[in-house]
Scaffold this motif. Structure first.
Motif, PDB file in Angstrom:
ATOM      1  N   LEU A 225      -1.943 -10.211   2.191  1.00  0.00           N
ATOM      2  CA  LEU A 225      -1.212 -10.354   3.446  1.00  0.00           C
ATOM      3  C   LEU A 225       0.082 -11.122   3.250  1.00  0.00           C
ATOM      4  CD1 LEU A 225      -4.158 -11.514   5.774  1.00  0.00           C
ATOM      5  CD2 LEU A 225      -3.327  -9.182   5.425  1.00  0.00           C
ATOM      6  N   PHE A 226       1.118 -10.671   3.940  1.00  0.00           N
ATOM      7  CA  PHE A 226       2.388 -11.379   4.020  1.00  0.00           C
ATOM      8  C   PHE A 226       2.722 -11.474   5.502  1.00  0.00           C
ATOM      9  CE2 PHE A 226       7.078 -10.738   4.420  1.00  0.00           C
ATOM     10  CZ  PHE A 226       7.457 -12.014   4.052  1.00  0.00           C
ATOM     11  N   GLU A 227       2.949 -12.698   5.961  1.00  0.00           N
ATOM     12  CA  GLU A 227       3.202 -12.942   7.384  1.00  0.00           C
ATOM     13  C   GLU A 227       2.107 -12.332   8.256  1.00  0.00           C
ATOM     14  OE1 GLU A 227       7.282 -11.617   7.993  1.00  0.00           O
ATOM     15  OE2 GLU A 227       8.035 -13.576   7.348  1.00  0.00           O
ATOM     16  N   GLY A 228       0.863 -12.420   7.773  1.00  0.00           N
ATOM     17  CA  GLY A 228      -0.284 -11.949   8.529  1.00  0.00           C
ATOM     18  C   GLY A 228      -0.490 -10.450   8.542  1.00  0.00           C
ATOM     19  N   ARG A 229       0.332  -9.711   7.791  1.00  0.00           N
ATOM     20  CA  ARG A 229       0.230  -8.248   7.786  1.00  0.00           C
ATOM     21  C   ARG A 229      -0.081  -7.752   6.377  1.00  0.00           C
ATOM     22  NH1 ARG A 229       5.330  -6.028  10.804  1.00  0.00           N
ATOM     23  NH2 ARG A 229       4.031  -4.187  11.023  1.00  0.00           N
ATOM     24  N   THR A 230      -0.854  -6.688   6.314  1.00  0.00           N
ATOM     25  CA  THR A 230      -1.267  -6.109   5.037  1.00  0.00           C
ATOM     26  C   THR A 230      -0.084  -5.547   4.268  1.00  0.00           C
ATOM     27  OG1 THR A 230      -3.425  -5.537   5.959  1.00  0.00           O
ATOM     28  CG2 THR A 230      -2.754  -4.353   3.990  1.00  0.00           C
ATOM     29  N   VAL A 231      -0.003  -5.907   2.985  1.00  0.00           N
ATOM     30  CA  VAL A 231       1.050  -5.355   2.134  1.00  0.00           C
ATOM     31  C   VAL A 231       0.502  -4.420   1.058  1.00  0.00           C
ATOM     32  CG1 VAL A 231       2.681  -7.218   2.557  1.00  0.00           C
ATOM     33  CG2 VAL A 231       1.107  -7.406   0.631  1.00  0.00           C
ATOM     34  N   LEU A 232      -0.789  -4.498   0.793  1.00  0.00           N
ATOM     35  CA  LEU A 232      -1.444  -3.581  -0.144  1.00  0.00           C
ATOM     36  C   LEU A 232      -2.621  -2.936   0.578  1.00  0.00           C
ATOM     37  CD1 LEU A 232      -1.611  -5.742  -3.419  1.00  0.00           C
ATOM     38  CD2 LEU A 232       0.091  -3.995  -2.819  1.00  0.00           C
ATOM     39  N   GLY A 233      -2.551  -1.636   0.768  1.00  0.00           N
ATOM     40  CA  GLY A 233      -3.641  -0.925   1.407  1.00  0.00           C
ATOM     41  C   GLY A 233      -4.558  -0.320   0.357  1.00  0.00           C
ATOM     42  N   LYS A 234      -5.794  -0.099   0.730  1.00  0.00           N
ATOM     43  CA  LYS A 234      -6.777   0.515  -0.164  1.00  0.00           C
ATOM     44  C   LYS A 234      -6.776  -0.156  -1.535  1.00  0.00           C
ATOM     45  CE  LYS A 234      -6.682   4.931   2.182  1.00  0.00           C
ATOM     46  NZ  LYS A 234      -6.597   6.376   2.074  1.00  0.00           N
ATOM     47  N   ALA A 235      -6.628  -1.469  -1.546  1.00  0.00           N
ATOM     48  CA  ALA A 235      -6.582  -2.233  -2.793  1.00  0.00           C
ATOM     49  C   ALA A 235      -8.002  -2.471  -3.283  1.00  0.00           C
ATOM     50  CB  ALA A 235      -5.859  -3.560  -2.579  1.00  0.00           C
ATOM     51  N   VAL A 236      -8.298  -1.907  -4.445  1.00  0.00           N
ATOM     52  CA  VAL A 236      -9.653  -1.962  -5.000  1.00  0.00           C
ATOM     53  C   VAL A 236      -9.573  -2.231  -6.500  1.00  0.00           C
ATOM     54  CG1 VAL A 236     -11.781  -0.649  -5.401  1.00  0.00           C
ATOM     55  CG2 VAL A 236     -10.515  -0.340  -3.278  1.00  0.00           C
ATOM     56  N   ALA A 237     -10.451  -3.121  -6.959  1.00  0.00           N
ATOM     57  CA  ALA A 237     -10.567  -3.386  -8.392  1.00  0.00           C
ATOM     58  C   ALA A 237     -11.993  -3.117  -8.829  1.00  0.00           C
ATOM     59  CB  ALA A 237     -10.194  -4.824  -8.704  1.00  0.00           C
ATOM     60  N   GLU A 238     -12.144  -2.700 -10.077  1.00  0.00           N
ATOM     61  CA  GLU A 238     -13.448  -2.584 -10.701  1.00  0.00           C
ATOM     62  C   GLU A 238     -13.536  -3.647 -11.788  1.00  0.00           C
ATOM     63  OE1 GLU A 238     -14.178   1.372 -12.060  1.00  0.00           O
ATOM     64  OE2 GLU A 238     -14.510   2.090 -10.023  1.00  0.00           O
ATOM     65  N   VAL A 239     -14.587  -4.470 -11.706  1.00  0.00           N
ATOM     66  CA  VAL A 239     -14.724  -5.616 -12.600  1.00  0.00           C
ATOM     67  C   VAL A 239     -16.056  -5.535 -13.326  1.00  0.00           C
ATOM     68  CG1 VAL A 239     -14.786  -8.124 -12.722  1.00  0.00           C
ATOM     69  CG2 VAL A 239     -13.339  -7.007 -11.010  1.00  0.00           C
ATOM     70  N   LEU A 240     -16.002  -5.612 -14.646  1.00  0.00           N
ATOM     71  CA  LEU A 240     -17.214  -5.630 -15.460  1.00  0.00           C
ATOM     72  C   LEU A 240     -17.789  -7.040 -15.428  1.00  0.00           C
ATOM     73  CD1 LEU A 240     -19.113  -4.078 -17.355  1.00  0.00           C
ATOM     74  CD2 LEU A 240     -17.626  -4.806 -19.257  1.00  0.00           C
ATOM     75  N   LEU A 241     -19.024  -7.134 -14.962  1.00  0.00           N
ATOM     76  CA  LEU A 241     -19.709  -8.421 -14.902  1.00  0.00           C
ATOM     77  C   LEU A 241     -20.616  -8.554 -16.128  1.00  0.00           C
ATOM     78  CD1 LEU A 241     -20.781  -8.269 -11.147  1.00  0.00           C
ATOM     79  CD2 LEU A 241     -18.792  -9.457 -12.109  1.00  0.00           C
ATOM     80  N   PRO A 242     -20.889  -9.784 -16.551  1.00  0.00           N
ATOM     81  CA  PRO A 242     -21.784  -9.959 -17.706  1.00  0.00           C
ATOM     82  C   PRO A 242     -23.208  -9.533 -17.396  1.00  0.00           C
ATOM     83  CG  PRO A 242     -21.011 -12.107 -16.868  1.00  0.00           C
ATOM     84  CD  PRO A 242     -20.368 -11.035 -16.043  1.00  0.00           C
TER      85      PRO A 242
END
Length: 141
Positions: A124-141
């Protein structure tokens, strides 16, 4: 001891200030010297509200947010976003404040062991979304 990660686990939120100096450094590293990232005159001529941060810089900050949570940048196996709104960076000492938060939305077994967490990211920047559909895949131990 590794903390338990479940669907719904919240990542600790963080805020990042982006300054004009950051834009200069990013331009030098990326080779993206488009004047909308450093010239108020050019930015206004093309209809922008001011100089804007590079979209890929904002995406990189999201990646740093997730890799910080994971504890290892190599654990981030994928990151995707849509750029929805620019981050306008004023010519002052404060810069623009971008706020990141996220949560685990899915878990799956990883080939070869471990688990993969799908993390939905909010930027968010100034309370508004700046990255939509932002998704990460993270390998967990």
């Amino acid at each position: 001891m590794t903390p338990v990660v479940e669907v719904g686990t919240e990542l600790p939120p963080t805020s990042v200030r982006v300054t004009r100096a950051d834009l200069v450094r990013y331009a030098g590293a990326s080779g993206d010297f488009n004047p909308i990232h450093w010239s108020d005159r050019v930015a206004s001529e093309v209809g922008l509200p001011g100089v804007i941060a590079h979209g890929m810089l904002t995406m990189a900050l999201a990646g740093r947010f997730v890799s910080g949570w994971a504890g290892d940048p190599s654990a981030v196996r994928g990151l995707s976003v849509r750029f929805t709104r620019p981050v306008v960076v004023p010519d002052d000492d404060e810069g623009a404040l971008v706020e990141f938060s996220g949560n685990v939305t899915a878990l799956a077994d990883a080939p070869g062991g471990g688990r993969v967490a799908t993390v939905a990211i909010k930027a968010l920047f100034e309370g508004r979304t700046v990255l939509g559909k932002a998704v990460a895949e993270v390998l967990l131990p």
